[in-house]
Design an enzyme around this catalytic site. Sequence first.
Site, PDB file in Angstrom:
ATOM      1  N   GLU A   1       0.236  -0.814   5.880  1.00  0.00           N
ATOM      2  CA  GLU A   1       1.296  -0.173   6.649  1.00  0.00           C
ATOM      3  C   GLU A   1       1.054   1.318   6.794  1.00  0.00           C
ATOM      4  O   GLU A   1       1.329   1.902   7.850  1.00  0.00           O
ATOM      5  CB  GLU A   1       2.651  -0.423   5.979  1.00  0.00           C
ATOM      6  CG  GLU A   1       3.853  -0.125   6.872  1.00  0.00           C
ATOM      7  CD  GLU A   1       4.307   1.328   6.838  1.00  0.00           C
ATOM      8  OE1 GLU A   1       5.102   1.726   7.703  1.00  0.00           O
ATOM      9  OE2 GLU A   1       3.875   2.068   5.935  1.00  0.00           O
ATOM     10  N   GLU A   2       0.541   1.941   5.743  1.00  0.00           N
ATOM     11  CA  GLU A   2       0.357   3.397   5.768  1.00  0.00           C
ATOM     12  C   GLU A   2      -0.842   3.830   6.609  1.00  0.00           C
ATOM     13  O   GLU A   2      -1.075   5.031   6.783  1.00  0.00           O
ATOM     14  CB  GLU A   2       0.226   3.931   4.345  1.00  0.00           C
ATOM     15  CG  GLU A   2       1.424   3.653   3.440  1.00  0.00           C
ATOM     16  CD  GLU A   2       2.700   4.376   3.858  1.00  0.00           C
ATOM     17  OE1 GLU A   2       2.707   5.032   4.921  1.00  0.00           O
ATOM     18  OE2 GLU A   2       3.698   4.276   3.126  1.00  0.00           O
TER      19      GLU A   2
ATOM     20  N   ASP B   1       0.843  -1.201   0.000  1.00  0.00           N
ATOM     21  CA  ASP B   1       0.000   0.000   0.000  1.00  0.00           C
ATOM     22  C   ASP B   1       0.874   1.244   0.000  1.00  0.00           C
ATOM     23  O   ASP B   1       2.055   1.201   0.377  1.00  0.00           O
ATOM     24  CB  ASP B   1      -0.966   0.018   1.183  1.00  0.00           C
ATOM     25  CG  ASP B   1      -0.261   0.112   2.536  1.00  0.00           C
ATOM     26  OD1 ASP B   1       0.779  -0.560   2.715  1.00  0.00           O
ATOM     27  OD2 ASP B   1      -0.760   0.835   3.430  1.00  0.00           O
TER      28      ASP B   1
END
Length: 457
Positions: free
Chosen positions: A152-153, A86
């Site tokens: 992750e973001e 992502d």
Amino acid sequence: MAVSYLADNQQRFLDELLDWLRIPSVSADPKFHGDVLRAADFLKARLEEAGVQNVALCETAGNPIVYGDYLTDPALPTVLVYGHYDVQPADPYELWQSPPFEPVIKDGKIYARGACDDKGQAYMHVKAFEMMMRDGQGGVPCNIKFMIEGEEEIGSNNLALFVQANKEKLQADVILLSDTGILANDVPSIEVGLRGLSYHEVEVTGPNRDLHSGLYGGAVQNPINALCAMIASLHDENGHITIPGFYANVEELTPAARAELAKAPFDEADFEASIGLPVAYGEAGYSTPERTSIRPTLDVNGIWGGYTGEGAKTVIASKAFAKISMRLVPNQTSDEITALFQQHFARIAPAGVTVQVRPHHGGEPVVTPTDSAAYRAAAAAMETTFGRAPVPARGGGSIPIVAMFKSELGIDSVLLGFGLDSDAIHSPNEHFGVFNFLKGIETIPHFYRNYAAAETR
């Protein structure tokens, strides 16, 4: 043979990466959800083509985790490779020199959202595995597991649940990730520390509706004025954070440790010029590299309220908002700092407004060992391909899952990244050097071979 294989296939490797970068896998915005899934499918197919076995999209409550493995011999060490597919939102689009999801290679750099963070770096591992399978240098020397996530973001919340539910599946001797960088292309380095994170959105509310600033101005507390004053009070004149108790547990490095960190090459003038500022700024008593690595910080990441359209509209807004993050250092915890911030921000609100603080996500600071077989294997790999030994360096960013891996799996990580601070990650015109992408593919197989040799003596 290995260098020849890389040279013979580097254009294909780049073309594949550009295809992946064309998929706008923005996890923070629901309108891109279908694209996030397409990016996961793309990665799954490329892992299978490279020769990875048991590749699957592991469902979570959010975006899937792409898992695959190549288990050669239980007597050999096992490396768990982590990355994420992502990417950050590309806004503001108008500041990009080329469209963020139409990648271009210019001046030796790949320009696209996710080029460095983290698609380009994650893809190095896919191609490094392919190269080990096909370059005639003895194949894959140890067991490898891939775990590439899609959140992750936005905090990796579902990754933690996946790890907790799959501890046996994910057992390994070390975790290898490339979501970090090097000091310069001629100064290789390995990050041995990361800061933690405490991230919040604050809302300041005044009157029950937007008011005419002529009829009501001077008689009511303006939430935007109040928010600005509150934010301004969070630092003193020396750049210290004023939240009571904020520094209580901060690790203070010894003069010897600070001197060791200062050995890493750094040019203050180049740093200032690279970001277009006449002078660096930060906490008094610390150098710029120290401010961005071993010291905690507090920054406003966004602020809004009232009328921001074209022309004029004379209103006193009912509400004002800001996003505020704090980077943490060893011995601070995100839960502790979150609580201190919530209490303090509510306490400093002036009369006439109410305050709501909504924590988003956090993560813990971490320092990784430099005396392990895995670190030595990574250092030797970099020395082989760069021609000089890497410098151990502390990074200023946060990768919360590194501490989570340690607590849940009991495994240390090696942060073998190849990005540069100038790659503009999270910003318009993010890019990743072609040199860096290819150097990563060249270096990673040396890590595996060094590590396998050290662990099987």
